[in-house]
Design a protein around this motif. Structure first.
Motif, PDB file in Angstrom:
ATOM      1  N   THR A 174       7.662   7.791 -28.107  1.00 42.14           N
ATOM      2  CA  THR A 174       8.980   7.821 -28.751  1.00 42.14           C
ATOM      3  C   THR A 174       8.858   7.602 -30.247  1.00 42.14           C
ATOM      4  O   THR A 174       7.901   7.022 -30.739  1.00 42.14           O
ATOM      5  CB  THR A 174       9.920   6.758 -28.147  1.00 42.14           C
ATOM      6  N   ASP A 175       9.869   8.052 -30.963  1.00 45.26           N
ATOM      7  CA  ASP A 175       9.884   7.869 -32.412  1.00 45.26           C
ATOM      8  C   ASP A 175      10.767   6.676 -32.759  1.00 45.26           C
ATOM      9  O   ASP A 175      11.215   5.944 -31.888  1.00 45.26           O
ATOM     10  CB  ASP A 175      10.341   9.150 -33.111  1.00 45.26           C
ATOM     11  N   ASP A 176      11.028   6.500 -34.036  1.00 47.09           N
ATOM     12  CA  ASP A 176      11.788   5.338 -34.487  1.00 47.09           C
ATOM     13  C   ASP A 176      13.287   5.419 -34.222  1.00 47.09           C
ATOM     14  O   ASP A 176      14.023   4.518 -34.575  1.00 47.09           O
ATOM     15  CB  ASP A 176      11.538   5.101 -35.979  1.00 47.09           C
ATOM     16  N   SER A 177      13.752   6.482 -33.591  1.00 47.96           N
ATOM     17  CA  SER A 177      15.176   6.566 -33.254  1.00 47.96           C
ATOM     18  C   SER A 177      15.469   5.841 -31.936  1.00 47.96           C
ATOM     19  O   SER A 177      16.618   5.695 -31.551  1.00 47.96           O
ATOM     20  CB  SER A 177      15.616   8.030 -33.154  1.00 47.96           C
ATOM     21  N   VAL A 178      14.414   5.379 -31.254  1.00 43.85           N
ATOM     22  CA  VAL A 178      14.554   4.655 -29.989  1.00 43.85           C
ATOM     23  C   VAL A 178      14.240   3.188 -30.242  1.00 43.85           C
ATOM     24  O   VAL A 178      13.213   2.859 -30.836  1.00 43.85           O
ATOM     25  CB  VAL A 178      13.596   5.239 -28.920  1.00 43.85           C
ATOM     26  N   GLU A 179      15.128   2.317 -29.774  1.00 39.22           N
ATOM     27  CA  GLU A 179      14.960   0.894 -30.044  1.00 39.22           C
ATOM     28  C   GLU A 179      13.856   0.254 -29.197  1.00 39.22           C
ATOM     29  O   GLU A 179      13.047  -0.519 -29.709  1.00 39.22           O
ATOM     30  CB  GLU A 179      16.293   0.172 -29.801  1.00 39.22           C
ATOM     31  N   LYS A 180      13.818   0.562 -27.900  1.00 35.70           N
ATOM     32  CA  LYS A 180      12.833  -0.041 -26.996  1.00 35.70           C
ATOM     33  C   LYS A 180      12.034   1.049 -26.295  1.00 35.70           C
ATOM     34  O   LYS A 180      12.600   1.949 -25.705  1.00 35.70           O
ATOM     35  CB  LYS A 180      13.532  -0.889 -25.930  1.00 35.70           C
ATOM     36  N   THR A 181      10.703   0.924 -26.339  1.00 34.79           N
ATOM     37  CA  THR A 181       9.816   1.867 -25.675  1.00 34.79           C
ATOM     38  C   THR A 181       8.926   1.085 -24.723  1.00 34.79           C
ATOM     39  O   THR A 181       8.163   0.210 -25.156  1.00 34.79           O
ATOM     40  CB  THR A 181       8.931   2.594 -26.712  1.00 34.79           C
TER      41      THR A 181
END
Length: 191
Positions: A174-181
């Motif tokens: 995931t990129d930085d647009s997702v809060e939790k990975t």
């Protein structure tokens, strides 16, 4: 420039989870060096003369120097860290109180652990819109190294507290647009 005598340079193939692997391996070296009174500083902004070596890409360096024993932190609990409730949810297993001191770039502590049943779910966490002093284009890069550091520290703490575990790792795509990975799950049992 940071007082180190030498630097340990980490190079890697650029492939899946190489940053997490560097963090995991590097923290083992970091802890060993401390046991020998060698101070270590993860030096993310450092750049070597050779960005590639033998077909491998430069990842990060650790600056090191022999230190007198009295120069090491006497009380790690005085170190500035996020409150436990911000990075760990559920039973702490007497692990969270120590693993929260894992080093991270600019002290971002980009992880959340959720204790769900008999599993620890580990997330790379980035509060949307917040990055601290780190350049925006470097946050994900260094946070993925930090997760490797955290996972190694978590495993040491689990073993110390008498837990055995099965680890399942997930690709961090995931990129930085997702809060939790979700990056890992640890199914644990007390020995």
């Amino acid at each position: 420039k940071r007082g180190g005598e030498y630097c340990i340079l980490f190079y890697s193939e650029t492939k899946d989870e190489y940053l997490r692997n560097i963090g995991y391996m590097g923290e083992q070296i970091d802890l060993y060096l401390a046991s020998e009174n060698i101070g270590a500083l993860w030096f993310g902004i450092g750049k070597p003369k050779e960005m590639q070596r033998e077909g491998l890409d430069f990842v990060i360096m650790i600056s090191i120097a022999k230190m007198p024993a009295d120069k090491f932190r006497k009380d790690m609990f005085k170190a500035k860290r996020k409150p436990l409730e911000e990075i760990w949810h559920g039973d702490t297993l007497k692990v969270a109180e120590i693993v929260r001191f894992a080093p991270s770039a600019c002290n971002t502590q980009p992880w959340i652990t959720e204790n769900v049943g008999n599993e620890l779910w580990i997330y790379r966490y980035k509060k949307l819109g917040k990055r601290g002093i780190m350049p925006a284009d470097k946050v994900r890069y260094y946070n993925r190294i930090d997760i490797g550091i955290y996972l190694f520290m978590l495993e040491i703490c689990l073993e110390y507290e008498g837990y055995s575990y099965e680890r399942l790792l997930f690709e961090d795509t995931t990129d930085d647009s997702v809060e939790k990975t979700l990056v890992a799950k640890y199914k644990y049992v007390h020995k």
